[in-house]
Motif scaffolding. Structure first.
Motif, PDB file in Angstrom:
ATOM      1  N   LEU A  70       0.820  -1.224   0.000  1.00 37.67           N
ATOM      2  CA  LEU A  70       0.000   0.000   0.000  1.00 37.67           C
ATOM      3  C   LEU A  70       0.849   1.267   0.000  1.00 37.67           C
ATOM      4  CD1 LEU A  70      -2.823  -1.084   2.512  1.00 37.67           C
ATOM      5  CD2 LEU A  70      -2.544  -1.668   0.102  1.00 37.67           C
ATOM      6  N   LEU A  71       2.044   1.162  -0.574  1.00 40.24           N
ATOM      7  CA  LEU A  71       2.921   2.321  -0.655  1.00 40.24           C
ATOM      8  C   LEU A  71       2.768   3.037  -1.996  1.00 40.24           C
ATOM      9  CD1 LEU A  71       6.112   0.583   0.795  1.00 40.24           C
ATOM     10  CD2 LEU A  71       4.628   2.203   1.993  1.00 40.24           C
ATOM     11  N   GLU A  72       2.270   2.303  -2.980  1.00 38.78           N
ATOM     12  CA  GLU A  72       2.142   2.859  -4.336  1.00 38.78           C
ATOM     13  C   GLU A  72       0.881   2.268  -4.960  1.00 38.78           C
ATOM     14  OE1 GLU A  72       4.985   2.997  -8.295  1.00 38.78           O
ATOM     15  OE2 GLU A  72       5.793   2.251  -6.413  1.00 38.78           O
ATOM     16  N   SER A  73       0.116   3.081  -5.676  1.00 39.03           N
ATOM     17  CA  SER A  73      -1.173   2.584  -6.186  1.00 39.03           C
ATOM     18  C   SER A  73      -0.990   1.764  -7.469  1.00 39.03           C
ATOM     19  CB  SER A  73      -2.109   3.756  -6.448  1.00 39.03           C
ATOM     20  OG  SER A  73      -1.560   4.552  -7.461  1.00 39.03           O
ATOM     21  N   PRO A  74      -1.846   0.768  -7.670  1.00 34.36           N
ATOM     22  CA  PRO A  74      -1.793   0.037  -8.941  1.00 34.36           C
ATOM     23  C   PRO A  74      -2.465   0.883 -10.029  1.00 34.36           C
ATOM     24  CG  PRO A  74      -3.577  -0.825  -7.580  1.00 34.36           C
ATOM     25  CD  PRO A  74      -2.911   0.246  -6.775  1.00 34.36           C
ATOM     26  N   THR A  75      -2.159   0.608 -11.291  1.00 31.99           N
ATOM     27  CA  THR A  75      -2.889   1.255 -12.390  1.00 31.99           C
ATOM     28  C   THR A  75      -4.286   0.656 -12.468  1.00 31.99           C
ATOM     29  OG1 THR A  75      -0.813   1.633 -13.524  1.00 31.99           O
ATOM     30  CG2 THR A  75      -2.794   1.769 -14.875  1.00 31.99           C
ATOM     31  N   PRO A  90     -11.003   4.916   1.552  1.00 38.58           N
ATOM     32  CA  PRO A  90     -10.518   6.291   1.691  1.00 38.58           C
ATOM     33  C   PRO A  90      -9.060   6.284   2.176  1.00 38.58           C
ATOM     34  CG  PRO A  90     -12.612   5.976   2.828  1.00 38.58           C
ATOM     35  CD  PRO A  90     -12.167   4.634   2.385  1.00 38.58           C
ATOM     36  N   VAL A  91      -8.335   7.295   1.801  1.00 37.30           N
ATOM     37  CA  VAL A  91      -6.888   7.314   2.016  1.00 37.30           C
ATOM     38  C   VAL A  91      -6.501   7.116   3.493  1.00 37.30           C
ATOM     39  CG1 VAL A  91      -6.721   9.835   2.093  1.00 37.30           C
ATOM     40  CG2 VAL A  91      -4.780   8.487   1.327  1.00 37.30           C
ATOM     41  N   GLN A  92      -7.294   7.682   4.402  1.00 33.62           N
ATOM     42  CA  GLN A  92      -6.927   7.554   5.825  1.00 33.62           C
ATOM     43  C   GLN A  92      -7.114   6.134   6.341  1.00 33.62           C
ATOM     44  OE1 GLN A  92      -8.954  10.669   7.937  1.00 33.62           O
ATOM     45  NE2 GLN A  92      -7.131  11.962   7.819  1.00 33.62           N
ATOM     46  N   GLU A  93      -8.179   5.477   5.852  1.00 35.97           N
ATOM     47  CA  GLU A  93      -8.380   4.082   6.262  1.00 35.97           C
ATOM     48  C   GLU A  93      -7.264   3.203   5.724  1.00 35.97           C
ATOM     49  OE1 GLU A  93     -12.270   2.070   6.025  1.00 35.97           O
ATOM     50  OE2 GLU A  93     -13.099   4.092   5.841  1.00 35.97           O
ATOM     51  N   ARG A  94      -6.866   3.507   4.480  1.00 35.24           N
ATOM     52  CA  ARG A  94      -5.774   2.718   3.889  1.00 35.24           C
ATOM     53  C   ARG A  94      -4.478   2.943   4.679  1.00 35.24           C
ATOM     54  NH1 ARG A  94      -6.755   3.720  -0.966  1.00 35.24           N
ATOM     55  NH2 ARG A  94      -5.404   5.502  -1.264  1.00 35.24           N
ATOM     56  N   ALA A  95      -4.244   4.182   5.092  1.00 39.08           N
ATOM     57  CA  ALA A  95      -3.038   4.482   5.868  1.00 39.08           C
ATOM     58  C   ALA A  95      -3.067   3.719   7.198  1.00 39.08           C
ATOM     59  CB  ALA A  95      -2.931   5.985   6.113  1.00 39.08           C
ATOM     60  N   ALA A  96      -4.254   3.617   7.806  1.00 38.73           N
ATOM     61  CA  ALA A  96      -4.367   2.903   9.084  1.00 38.73           C
ATOM     62  C   ALA A  96      -4.065   1.416   8.882  1.00 38.73           C
ATOM     63  CB  ALA A  96      -5.761   3.100   9.670  1.00 38.73           C
ATOM     64  N   ILE A  97      -4.577   0.851   7.787  1.00 37.28           N
ATOM     65  CA  ILE A  97      -4.297  -0.567   7.501  1.00 37.28           C
ATOM     66  C   ILE A  97      -2.804  -0.764   7.269  1.00 37.28           C
ATOM     67  CG2 ILE A  97      -4.598  -2.397   5.779  1.00 37.28           C
ATOM     68  CD1 ILE A  97      -7.449  -1.664   5.502  1.00 37.28           C
ATOM     69  N   ARG A  98      -2.230   0.144   6.482  1.00 37.24           N
ATOM     70  CA  ARG A  98      -0.793   0.030   6.195  1.00 37.24           C
ATOM     71  C   ARG A  98       0.016   0.039   7.495  1.00 37.24           C
ATOM     72  NH1 ARG A  98      -0.058   3.965   2.221  1.00 37.24           N
ATOM     73  NH2 ARG A  98      -0.008   5.505   3.852  1.00 37.24           N
ATOM     74  N   ASN A  99      -0.382   0.895   8.392  1.00 38.14           N
ATOM     75  CA  ASN A  99       0.358   1.046   9.639  1.00 38.14           C
ATOM     76  C   ASN A  99       0.186  -0.145  10.585  1.00 38.14           C
ATOM     77  OD1 ASN A  99       2.078   2.553  11.204  1.00 38.14           O
ATOM     78  ND2 ASN A  99       0.461   3.707  12.207  1.00 38.14           N
ATOM     79  N   GLN A 100      -1.018  -0.687  10.639  1.00 31.69           N
ATOM     80  CA  GLN A 100      -1.301  -1.725  11.641  1.00 31.69           C
ATOM     81  C   GLN A 100      -1.175  -3.147  11.119  1.00 31.69           C
ATOM     82  OE1 GLN A 100      -4.971  -0.764  13.898  1.00 31.69           O
ATOM     83  NE2 GLN A 100      -4.703   1.237  12.965  1.00 31.69           N
ATOM     84  N   ILE A 127       2.826   7.681  14.557  1.00 28.37           N
ATOM     85  CA  ILE A 127       1.866   7.899  13.477  1.00 28.37           C
ATOM     86  C   ILE A 127       0.508   7.346  13.877  1.00 28.37           C
ATOM     87  CG2 ILE A 127       1.304   7.275  11.077  1.00 28.37           C
ATOM     88  CD1 ILE A 127       4.422   7.174  10.647  1.00 28.37           C
ATOM     89  N   LEU A 128       0.486   6.164  14.489  1.00 24.06           N
ATOM     90  CA  LEU A 128      -0.780   5.523  14.851  1.00 24.06           C
ATOM     91  C   LEU A 128      -1.525   6.309  15.929  1.00 24.06           C
ATOM     92  CD1 LEU A 128      -2.688   3.034  14.704  1.00 24.06           C
ATOM     93  CD2 LEU A 128      -1.340   2.034  16.542  1.00 24.06           C
ATOM     94  N   HIS A 129      -0.825   6.684  16.978  1.00 23.78           N
ATOM     95  CA  HIS A 129      -1.512   7.274  18.124  1.00 23.78           C
ATOM     96  C   HIS A 129      -1.705   8.782  18.001  1.00 23.78           C
ATOM     97  CE1 HIS A 129      -1.322   3.466  20.120  1.00 23.78           C
ATOM     98  NE2 HIS A 129      -0.018   3.415  20.078  1.00 23.78           N
TER      99      HIS A 129
END
Ligand SMILES: Nc1ncnc2c1ncn2[C@@H]1O[C@H](COP(=O)(O)OP(=O)(O)OP(=O)(O)O)[C@@H](O)[C@H]1O
Ligand SMILES: [Mg+2]
Length: 251
Positions: A70-75, A90-100, A127-129
Motif C-alpha cells: 500500500l505504498l504505491e497505487s496500482p494502475t 478512503p486514504v486515511q483508512e488505507r493508511a491505518a491498515i498500512r500502519n497496523q 503515526i498511529l496514536h
C-alpha cells in the motif's frame, strides 16, 4: 521439482488469505511513452505463510511489493488485506491498515537519519496514536521499543543514529520498526541484499525466527537461491508476470 505454473487465486478471496492481489497492473508514463511494468499479477498468501519472490532485475518485484504494501497505487487491479479491498478505501483508512497490518523492510533500511534507534522504532506508534496519545503512553512504548531492540542484540546501540550503526545493525533497527505494532504481515524487499553474507545470514535468521514466533505472513524478495530454499513456497516473476508459484523443494 514440483513447480506449478501460474497458480493464481481464482476462487473467492477468503479469510485465510491474509494478503492477496488481483489482476494488478502498473504502468508508468515517461514523456509520451507508456511503460507497462506489471501485466495482471495475481497472488494470495495465507496466514503464517513464508513465501519468497524471485526474478531477474527489472522483473517488477519491488513495484509489485510497493503496491501490495500500500505504498504505491496500482494502475488497475486490487489488493486485499485480510479480505478488505485496500485501494478502494478512503486514504486515511488505507493508511491505518498500512500502519497496523503491514510491516515493510527495505534493502536500504530507510531509517530517519536524525532519529536514534529507539526513536526510529517508535515512528509507527507516533503515526498511529498521534502526538497527544503518543505522549501519554510514551514510557510504555519506549520500553517496548527498547526491549525489541535488545531482543535483536542492539541493547548497546539504543541511542545511536543510523550513521553510527553498521549495515546489519541498521537492518535490525528497520526490522524492529517494521514489527513494532505487531502487524500480521511482513513484506521484505531484499532485506539482506546490501549486507555481506555473514551479516546477511544473521539478519535472515532473525527474520525467520520472528516469522515463526509471530506466525507472520512473510513475503520475501531475494536474488539468493539459498534464501529462497528456506521458504516452502517460491514465486517467480518475469517481465511483470508470475512465471511459477509453488513448492520447489524436493520431496
Ligand atoms: N517510478 C518509475 N517510473 C518509471 N519506471 C519505473 C519506476 N519504477 C520502476 N520502474 C521500472 O519498472 C521496472 C521494474 O522495476 P522494479 O524496481 O520493480 O524491478 P525489480 O524486479 O525490483 O528489480 P531489482 O531486482 O533490480 O530490484 C524497471 O524497468 C524500472 O525501470
Ligand atoms: Mg527491486
Amino acid at each position: 521439482m514440483n513447480r506449478t505454473t501460474h497458480v493464481a487465486p481464482k476462487g473467492p478471496v477468503t479469510a485465510t488469505h491474509v494478503l492477496s492481489a488481483r489482476a494488478v497492473t502498473k504502468s508508468f508514463q515517461i514523456g509520451d511513452r507508456k511503460l507497462e511494468i506489471l501485466h495482471g499479477v495475481d497472488l494470495a498468501l495465507g496466514r503464517g505463510e513464508l513465501v519468497s519472490l524471485m526474478g531477474s532485475s527489472g522483473a517488477g518485484k519491488s513495484t509489485f511489493l510497493h503496491i501490495l504494501g500500500l505504498l504505491e497505487s496500482p494502475t488497475s487491479g486490487e489488493v486485499f488485506i485480510e479480505g478488505r479491498c485496500a485501494w478502494k478505501l478512503p486514504v486515511q483508512e488505507r493508511a491505518a491498515i498500512r500502519n497496523q497490518k503491514l510491516g515493510f523492510v527495505f534493502q536500504f533500511y530507510h531509517l530517519l537519519a536524525e532519529l536514534d534507534a529507539v526513536e526510529n522504532v517508535l515512528l509507527p506508534a507516533m503515526i498511529l496514536h498521534g502526538r497527544g496519545a503518543y505522549l501519554g503512553r510514551r514510557k510504555a512504548l519506549r520500553e517496548k521499543a527498547r526491549s525489541l531492540l535488545a531482543k535483536f542484540g542492539l541493547d548497546h546501540r539504543l541511542e545511536h543514529r543510523p550513521a553510527q550503526l553498521s549495515g546489519g545493525e541498521r537492518q535490525r533497527v528497520a526490522l524492529a520498526r517494521a514489527l513494532f505494532l505487531d502487524p500480521p504481515i511482513l513484506i521484505a524487499d531484499e532485506p539482506t541484499g546490501n549486507l555481506d553474507s555473514a551479516t546477511g545470514e544473521k539478519v535472515l535468521e532473525l527474520l525467520l525466527t520472528e516469522q515463526k514466533e509471530r506466525e507472520l505472513t512473510l513475503l520475501l524478495v531475494t536474488h539468493d537461491e539459498r534464501i529462497a530454499s528456506r521458504c516452502r513456497r517460491v514465486v517467480r516473476m518475469q517481465d511483470g508476470r508470475i512465471l511459477s508459484d509453488g513448492d520447489e523443494r524436493r520431496a
